[in-house]
Design a protein around this motif. Structure first.
Motif, PDB file in Angstrom:
ATOM      1  N   ARG A 177     154.708 -34.450  74.020  1.00 15.76           N
ATOM      2  CA  ARG A 177     155.731 -35.120  74.829  1.00 15.76           C
ATOM      3  C   ARG A 177     157.139 -34.659  74.453  1.00 15.76           C
ATOM      4  O   ARG A 177     157.944 -34.300  75.318  1.00 15.76           O
ATOM      5  N   GLU A 178     157.416 -34.623  73.151  1.00 12.29           N
ATOM      6  CA  GLU A 178     158.760 -34.265  72.700  1.00 12.29           C
ATOM      7  C   GLU A 178     159.056 -32.776  72.894  1.00 12.29           C
ATOM      8  O   GLU A 178     160.185 -32.395  73.200  1.00 12.29           O
ATOM      9  N   ASN A 180     157.784 -30.760  75.265  1.00  7.69           N
ATOM     10  CA  ASN A 180     158.029 -30.531  76.689  1.00  7.69           C
ATOM     11  C   ASN A 180     159.391 -31.064  77.109  1.00  7.69           C
ATOM     12  O   ASN A 180     160.065 -30.477  77.967  1.00  7.69           O
ATOM     13  N   ASN A 181     159.799 -32.153  76.498  1.00  9.16           N
ATOM     14  CA  ASN A 181     161.126 -32.694  76.761  1.00  9.16           C
ATOM     15  C   ASN A 181     162.203 -31.742  76.261  1.00  9.16           C
ATOM     16  O   ASN A 181     163.229 -31.531  76.921  1.00  9.16           O
TER      17      ASN A 181
END
Length: 265
Positions: A177-178, A180-181
């Protein structure tokens, strides 16, 4: 001691401006060894680069033989890391002051990942709650240019380098998640339209070259030549040489006529 020498000047090479010549002067062998290599997470090669007096003028002309034999960079992933570091310098026209300015501006913000140093990436890993794994990135060759420019380097590649166990799904989901962010906010890589989890960017530098045939073995992108250290690629052909035509046909149906690749540490 074997010294590498800067490429001989030609008329074509003289087309560069005085400004670029001065920029090269700001990036002498001492800066390359003491500052630039550590910023890529490759400080272990400092002495070899300095002994060979490698400066900015020579970086783009280093061959694989130079790196392996004279500079002792036998790790294929570290050579890939170096190439992306050189690409970053080229994008900035070898402007040391611009590099330093952009790094300073992105010290505490999720932007301009292209210029992030190894230390900046390490601090980002700490900030997202993976402090226990962060120090593994020391001397790993992971830096911002690798993240921003290599569309083959995804969160799973980073998880592998961080040695996050497969069974630790919570840490891996957090990293996915982080990461890709980070790509969305700090790079030009964008989500692939056909896959909402995969980012795509500009072509990998490896794709700019034709496959090399070494003793009859074609080194293609994604081969063991471009894998991180400690990763071994084994390829199992879908058709055995000694298999009869009927057995081969059956086997090919089961394997869907494709090559099965397995990765093991």
């Amino acid at each position: 001691m074997e010294n590498l020498t800067a490429p001989t000047k030609t008329k074509e090479s003289e087309e560069g401006s005085w400004a670029q010549t001065l920029a090269y002067g700001d990036m002498n062998h001492e800066w390359i060894g003491n500052e630039w290599l550590p910023s890529l997470g490759l400080p272990q090669y400092r002495s070899y680069f300095m002994e060979c007096l490698v400066d900015a003028r020579m970086l783009d002309h280093l061959t694989k033989k130079d790196l392996r034999v004279h500079l002792k960079m036998v790790d294929s992933f570290h050579r890939t890391s170096l190439q992306y570091g050189i690409m970053c310098l080229k994008k900035l026209n070898y402007d040391r002051k611009e590099l330093e300015r952009r790094r300073e501006c992105s010290q505490h913000e999720m932007k301009d990942v292209l210029v992030w140093s190894n230390d900046r990436v390490l601090r980002w890993v700490q900030s997202i709650g993976l402090r226990d794994y962060a120090n593994i990135l020391l001397e790993s060759g992971v830096h911002g240019s690798l993240v921003a420019l290599d569309d083959n380097f995804d969160y799973s590649s980073l998880a592998l380098l961080l040695q996050i166990p497969n069974q630790n799904t919570q840490a891996r989901q957090l990293l996915e998640r982080e990461y890709n962010n980070l790509l969305a906010l700090g790079t030009e890589r964008r989500l692939d339209e056909n896959d909402d989890k995969n980012f795509r960017g500009g072509p990998s530098w490896r794709r700019q070259f034709h496959p090399r045939d070494v003793h009859g073995i074609s080194m293609m992108p994604g081969s063991s030549e471009t894998l991180p250290a400690g990763i071994r690629l084994t390829t199992t052909s879908g058709q055995s040489r000694n298999m009869s035509s009927e057995a081969a046909s059956s086997a090919l149906q089961r394997l869907d006529s494709s090559t099965v690749r397995t990765y093991s540490c």
